[in-house]
Every structure is written in structure tokens, then in C-alpha cells.
Design a protein around this motif. Structure first.
Motif, PDB file in Angstrom:
ATOM      1  N   THR A   1       0.516  -1.041   0.081  1.00 18.48           N
ATOM      2  CA  THR A   1      -0.116   0.480  -0.341  1.00 18.48           C
ATOM      3  C   THR A   1       0.926   1.450   0.023  1.00 18.48           C
ATOM      4  O   THR A   1       0.452   2.001  -0.478  1.00 18.48           O
ATOM      5  CB  THR A   1      -0.713  -0.570   1.194  1.00 18.48           C
ATOM      6  OG1 THR A   1      -1.591  -1.353   1.287  1.00 18.48           O
ATOM      7  CG2 THR A   1      -2.069   1.288   1.590  1.00 18.48           C
ATOM      8  N   GLN A   2       1.724   1.495   0.794  1.00 17.41           N
ATOM      9  CA  GLN A   2       2.829   2.549   0.725  1.00 17.41           C
ATOM     10  C   GLN A   2       3.442   2.050  -0.596  1.00 17.41           C
ATOM     11  O   GLN A   2       3.461   3.883  -1.175  1.00 17.41           O
ATOM     12  CB  GLN A   2       3.915   2.700   2.198  1.00 17.41           C
ATOM     13  CG  GLN A   2       3.323   2.409   3.295  1.00 17.41           C
ATOM     14  CD  GLN A   2       4.266   1.984   4.403  1.00 17.41           C
ATOM     15  OE1 GLN A   2       5.029   1.391   4.351  1.00 17.41           O
ATOM     16  NE2 GLN A   2       4.537   3.003   5.277  1.00 17.41           N
ATOM     17  N   ALA A   3       4.194   1.422  -1.561  1.00 23.74           N
ATOM     18  CA  ALA A   3       4.297   1.716  -2.663  1.00 23.74           C
ATOM     19  C   ALA A   3       3.486   2.247  -3.389  1.00 23.74           C
ATOM     20  O   ALA A   3       3.925   2.752  -5.262  1.00 23.74           O
ATOM     21  CB  ALA A   3       5.259  -0.064  -2.833  1.00 23.74           C
ATOM     22  N   ILE A   4       2.685   1.760  -3.077  1.00 19.23           N
ATOM     23  CA  ILE A   4       1.385   1.877  -4.372  1.00 19.23           C
ATOM     24  C   ILE A   4       1.218   3.388  -4.203  1.00 19.23           C
ATOM     25  O   ILE A   4       1.399   4.056  -5.072  1.00 19.23           O
ATOM     26  CB  ILE A   4       0.413   0.825  -4.099  1.00 19.23           C
ATOM     27  CG1 ILE A   4       0.409   0.009  -5.021  1.00 19.23           C
ATOM     28  CG2 ILE A   4      -1.163   1.715  -5.239  1.00 19.23           C
ATOM     29  CD1 ILE A   4      -0.809  -1.008  -4.632  1.00 19.23           C
ATOM     30  N   ALA A   5       0.996   4.195  -2.506  1.00 17.46           N
ATOM     31  CA  ALA A   5       0.655   5.364  -2.589  1.00 17.46           C
ATOM     32  C   ALA A   5       1.780   6.406  -3.368  1.00 17.46           C
ATOM     33  O   ALA A   5       1.417   7.477  -3.728  1.00 17.46           O
ATOM     34  CB  ALA A   5       0.179   5.540  -1.757  1.00 17.46           C
ATOM     35  N   TYR A   6       2.906   5.809  -2.667  1.00 15.77           N
ATOM     36  CA  TYR A   6       4.275   6.530  -3.191  1.00 15.77           C
ATOM     37  C   TYR A   6       4.397   6.492  -4.503  1.00 15.77           C
ATOM     38  O   TYR A   6       4.577   8.042  -5.639  1.00 15.77           O
ATOM     39  CB  TYR A   6       5.749   6.033  -2.053  1.00 15.77           C
ATOM     40  CG  TYR A   6       6.829   6.816  -2.778  1.00 15.77           C
ATOM     41  CD1 TYR A   6       7.512   7.773  -2.699  1.00 15.77           C
ATOM     42  CD2 TYR A   6       7.493   5.938  -3.619  1.00 15.77           C
ATOM     43  CE1 TYR A   6       8.154   8.372  -3.095  1.00 15.77           C
ATOM     44  CE2 TYR A   6       8.670   7.045  -4.276  1.00 15.77           C
ATOM     45  CZ  TYR A   6       9.356   7.999  -4.378  1.00 15.77           C
ATOM     46  OH  TYR A   6      10.581   8.681  -4.651  1.00 15.77           O
TER      47      TYR A   6
ATOM     48  N   PHE B   1       1.857   6.598  -6.992  1.00 16.29           N
ATOM     49  CA  PHE B   1       0.542   7.685  -7.213  1.00 16.29           C
ATOM     50  C   PHE B   1       1.425   8.997  -7.143  1.00 16.29           C
ATOM     51  O   PHE B   1       0.826   9.888  -7.735  1.00 16.29           O
ATOM     52  CB  PHE B   1      -0.692   7.173  -6.856  1.00 16.29           C
ATOM     53  CG  PHE B   1      -1.107   6.063  -7.315  1.00 16.29           C
ATOM     54  CD1 PHE B   1      -0.917   5.158  -8.483  1.00 16.29           C
ATOM     55  CD2 PHE B   1      -1.775   5.344  -7.188  1.00 16.29           C
ATOM     56  CE1 PHE B   1      -1.186   4.027  -9.602  1.00 16.29           C
ATOM     57  CE2 PHE B   1      -3.069   4.190  -6.861  1.00 16.29           C
ATOM     58  CZ  PHE B   1      -2.403   3.744  -8.216  1.00 16.29           C
ATOM     59  N   THR B   2       1.958   9.456  -6.352  1.00 17.34           N
ATOM     60  CA  THR B   2       2.032  10.546  -5.458  1.00 17.34           C
ATOM     61  C   THR B   2       3.218  11.033  -6.640  1.00 17.34           C
ATOM     62  O   THR B   2       3.025  11.569  -7.392  1.00 17.34           O
ATOM     63  CB  THR B   2       2.974  10.247  -4.488  1.00 17.34           C
ATOM     64  OG1 THR B   2       1.986  10.423  -3.174  1.00 17.34           O
ATOM     65  CG2 THR B   2       3.107  11.732  -3.923  1.00 17.34           C
ATOM     66  N   THR B   3       4.126  10.259  -6.847  1.00 17.12           N
ATOM     67  CA  THR B   3       5.819  10.362  -7.338  1.00 17.12           C
ATOM     68  C   THR B   3       5.485  11.447  -9.294  1.00 17.12           C
ATOM     69  O   THR B   3       6.031  10.771  -9.507  1.00 17.12           O
ATOM     70  CB  THR B   3       7.100  10.107  -7.486  1.00 17.12           C
ATOM     71  OG1 THR B   3       5.966   8.466  -7.864  1.00 17.12           O
ATOM     72  CG2 THR B   3       6.908  10.022  -5.818  1.00 17.12           C
TER      73      THR B   3
END
Length: 100
Positions: free
Chosen positions: A31-36, A38-40
Motif C-alpha cells: 500500500t505504501q509503495a502504491i501510494a508513493y 501514485f504521488t510521484t
């Protein structure tokens, strides 16, 4: 499905909690990797429809991943609680054992 001779033991509960907890931690990192990601990597489009769809899909993906993380985390906590309850609960004699 468990056969009638299999019983719930504290060891089985804690083993299940370990598996569920491991999956929960792995899903948390995902989840952290996906959110990161999407943010970048923002969407570069002038279309309002494309931007709205992008926001909706990204929210859905992160939300589902977060929900799966929570489910596995709660399952691990519940299994730990059940294991503790079984360790503290006094042994009861089943009707079959009293006939022998």
C-alpha cells in the motif's frame, strides 16, 4: 473444512495469527509503495474527465489495498486474542471423554 476430530488449539491460533500478520505487513508495504508511486507519477493531462477518472481509480486502488491490510491485521489480532483465551480457559471435559 475442519474435520470433527480437529480442535482449536492455542498453537493453531498463534500460527494463523503469524500468517495473517505477515500478510498484513506485506500488504501494508505494498500500500505504501502504491501510494508513493501514485504521488510521484501524476497524470499529465488537460482533460478534466481524465483527471477525474485518474483520481477515482487511484483512490479505489489505494482504498482496496488499505482495506485488505486492515482485514488481515484485524484477523491476526482476533486470532491472538482467541489463542490467549484458549490458554487461560480451564480445560472442559467433553461428553465423549467422560464415557471412557
Amino acid at each position: 473444512m475442519a474435520s470433527p476430530t480437529e480442535t482449536t488449539t492455542p498453537l493453531r491460533c498463534l500460527t494463523g495469527a503469524l500468517v495473517a500478520g505477515t500478510l498484513g505487513i506485506l500488504l501494508y508495504r505494498l500500500t505504501q509503495a502504491i501510494a508513493y508511486s501514485f504521488t510521484t507519477h501524476p497524470l499529465h493531462s488537460q482533460s478534466q474527465i481524465a483527471q477525474s477518472l485518474s483520481v477515482a481509480i487511484r483512490t479505489l486502488v489505494v482504498g482496496l489495498s488499505t482495506m485488505a491490510t486492515g482485514i488481515f491485521g484485524l484477523a491476526a489480532l482476533g486470532l491472538i486474542g482467541l489463542g490467549i483465551q484458549l490458554m487461560l480457559q480451564p480445560k472442559s471435559i467433553s461428553p465423549q471423554d467422560s464415557q471412557d
